[in-house]
Structure formats: structure tokens, C-alpha cells
Design a protein around this motif. Structure first.
Motif, PDB file in Angstrom:
ATOM      1  N   HIS A  54      14.424 -15.802  -0.826  1.00 45.40           N
ATOM      2  CA  HIS A  54      13.634 -16.269  -1.964  1.00 45.40           C
ATOM      3  C   HIS A  54      13.253 -15.125  -2.902  1.00 45.40           C
ATOM      4  N   VAL A  55      14.246 -14.599  -3.550  1.00 45.91           N
ATOM      5  CA  VAL A  55      14.073 -13.525  -4.525  1.00 45.91           C
ATOM      6  C   VAL A  55      14.490 -14.039  -5.897  1.00 45.91           C
ATOM      7  N   PRO A  56      14.009 -13.414  -6.948  1.00 45.72           N
ATOM      8  CA  PRO A  56      14.349 -13.910  -8.283  1.00 45.72           C
ATOM      9  C   PRO A  56      15.787 -13.607  -8.666  1.00 45.72           C
ATOM     10  N   LEU A  57      16.415 -14.576  -9.297  1.00 48.99           N
ATOM     11  CA  LEU A  57      17.724 -14.410  -9.911  1.00 48.99           C
ATOM     12  C   LEU A  57      17.462 -14.027 -11.359  1.00 48.99           C
ATOM     13  N   ARG A  58      17.692 -12.754 -11.637  1.00 48.15           N
ATOM     14  CA  ARG A  58      17.419 -12.252 -12.978  1.00 48.15           C
ATOM     15  C   ARG A  58      18.680 -12.313 -13.816  1.00 48.15           C
ATOM     16  N   PRO A  59      18.567 -12.574 -15.068  1.00 49.02           N
ATOM     17  CA  PRO A  59      17.378 -12.587 -15.933  1.00 49.02           C
ATOM     18  C   PRO A  59      16.728 -13.957 -16.075  1.00 49.02           C
TER      19      PRO A  59
ATOM     20  N   GLY B  56       0.785  -1.221   0.000  1.00 51.61           N
ATOM     21  CA  GLY B  56       0.000   0.000   0.000  1.00 51.61           C
ATOM     22  C   GLY B  56       0.819   1.274   0.000  1.00 51.61           C
ATOM     23  N   ASP B  57       2.038   1.254   0.558  1.00 52.32           N
ATOM     24  CA  ASP B  57       2.837   2.470   0.613  1.00 52.32           C
ATOM     25  C   ASP B  57       3.842   2.574  -0.523  1.00 52.32           C
ATOM     26  N   GLY B  58       3.694   1.756  -1.559  1.00 52.32           N
ATOM     27  CA  GLY B  58       4.566   1.830  -2.712  1.00 52.32           C
ATOM     28  C   GLY B  58       5.848   1.032  -2.554  1.00 52.32           C
ATOM     29  N   VAL B  59       5.938   0.181  -1.537  1.00 53.57           N
ATOM     30  CA  VAL B  59       7.121  -0.633  -1.304  1.00 53.57           C
ATOM     31  C   VAL B  59       6.761  -2.071  -1.619  1.00 53.57           C
ATOM     32  N   SER B  60       7.626  -2.752  -2.375  1.00 49.96           N
ATOM     33  CA  SER B  60       7.332  -4.126  -2.747  1.00 49.96           C
ATOM     34  C   SER B  60       7.532  -5.064  -1.571  1.00 49.96           C
ATOM     35  N   ALA B  61       6.941  -6.252  -1.681  1.00 49.64           N
ATOM     36  CA  ALA B  61       7.078  -7.246  -0.619  1.00 49.64           C
ATOM     37  C   ALA B  61       8.543  -7.644  -0.448  1.00 49.64           C
ATOM     38  N   ALA B  62       9.276  -7.720  -1.538  1.00 55.18           N
ATOM     39  CA  ALA B  62      10.689  -8.085  -1.454  1.00 55.18           C
ATOM     40  C   ALA B  62      11.479  -7.064  -0.653  1.00 55.18           C
ATOM     41  N   GLN B  63      11.023  -5.824  -0.631  1.00 50.75           N
ATOM     42  CA  GLN B  63      11.716  -4.784   0.122  1.00 50.75           C
ATOM     43  C   GLN B  63      11.317  -4.784   1.586  1.00 50.75           C
ATOM     44  N   THR B  64      10.124  -5.285   1.919  1.00 51.07           N
ATOM     45  CA  THR B  64       9.646  -5.202   3.293  1.00 51.07           C
ATOM     46  C   THR B  64       9.750  -6.503   4.056  1.00 51.07           C
ATOM     47  N   ASP B  65       9.789  -7.641   3.400  1.00 51.83           N
ATOM     48  CA  ASP B  65       9.838  -8.924   4.073  1.00 51.83           C
ATOM     49  C   ASP B  65      11.290  -9.387   4.154  1.00 51.83           C
ATOM     50  N   PRO B  66      11.879  -9.440   5.376  1.00 47.07           N
ATOM     51  CA  PRO B  66      13.287  -9.800   5.502  1.00 47.07           C
ATOM     52  C   PRO B  66      13.603 -11.179   4.938  1.00 47.07           C
TER      53      PRO B  66
END
Length: 111
Positions: free
Chosen positions: A19-24, A3-13
Motif C-alpha cells: 500500500h504505497v503511492p503510485l506516483r504521480p 524518529g530515526d529519519g526513516v519513513s514508515a514506507a521504508q520500515t513497514d514491510p
């Protein structure tokens, strides 16, 4: 994004560190499964609890980025876009909370 413009990846330690994506390639950095992996899905559902639209918007953005990244790598790597759609946006639809089933109605309630 939440809701505040922050992604879950940024807020969930846990999601942020593991468990974040390895891009590309769009594989999970922690477990190597296609992202979002099972743990990432659970973290996303928790982070976006009560904000289903924001979850879908976040995942839509991820889907677009994944299509672009995988297409740049190789057309054959992109695979079937329908499978990518289901991978990113199909699972939240399957995890929708269902309303409780009401008991049988009496004839007075049916009218």
C-alpha cells in the motif's frame, strides 16, 4: 519519517510491498484507492505510534509532493487543495486518542 529519519514506507514491510503511492497519480499501488488508503493509514498509525508529530511531518511532505505531481499532470487533476489537505492531514486529527472520561467529581474535587 520515524524518529530515526526513516519513513514508515521504508520500515513497514506490508506498507513497503503493498500500500504505497503510485506516483504521480497518488493512488495506492495495491488497491487503487486514493493514497493514503485505509490499509496505508493503519500501517502509518502503527509505524508512527507514539510519534504523532513525525507522522504529521511525513504526511505534510507527501501532501506537498502530491500537489506538485498532480499540478504537473494537469491543473484539473489537482482538484481542490482543501480535499487533498483533508486526505493527507485530516484523518490523523480524527484518529487522535482521547483521554478517558473522568467520572463525576465530588464537591471536594471541584474546588
Amino acid at each position: 519519517m520515524s524518529g530515526d529519519g526513516v519513513s514508515a514506507a521504508q520500515t513497514d514491510p506490508e506498507l513497503q510491498s503493498e500500500h504505497v503511492p503510485l506516483r504521480p497519480l497518488w493512488l495506492c499501488r495495491a488497491c487503487g484507492q486514493p493514497w493514503p488508503c485505509g490499509r496505508a493509514k493503519l500501517a502509518l498509525l502503527t509505524s508512527y505510534q507514539g510519534s504523532r508529530l513525525n507522522l504529521l511531518l511525513y504526511l505534510s511532505g507527501c501532501l506537498q509532493e502530491a500537489i506538485d505531481d498532480l499540478h504537473r499532470l494537469s491543473l484539473s487533476t489537482t482538484g481542490d487543495v482543501r480535499n487533498l489537505f483533508d486526505r493527507f492531514l485530516g484523518w490523523p486529527a480524527r484518529h487522535r486518542r482521547r483521554p478517558p472520561i473522568a467520572g463525576p467529581q465530588t464537591p471536594e474535587e471541584e474546588t
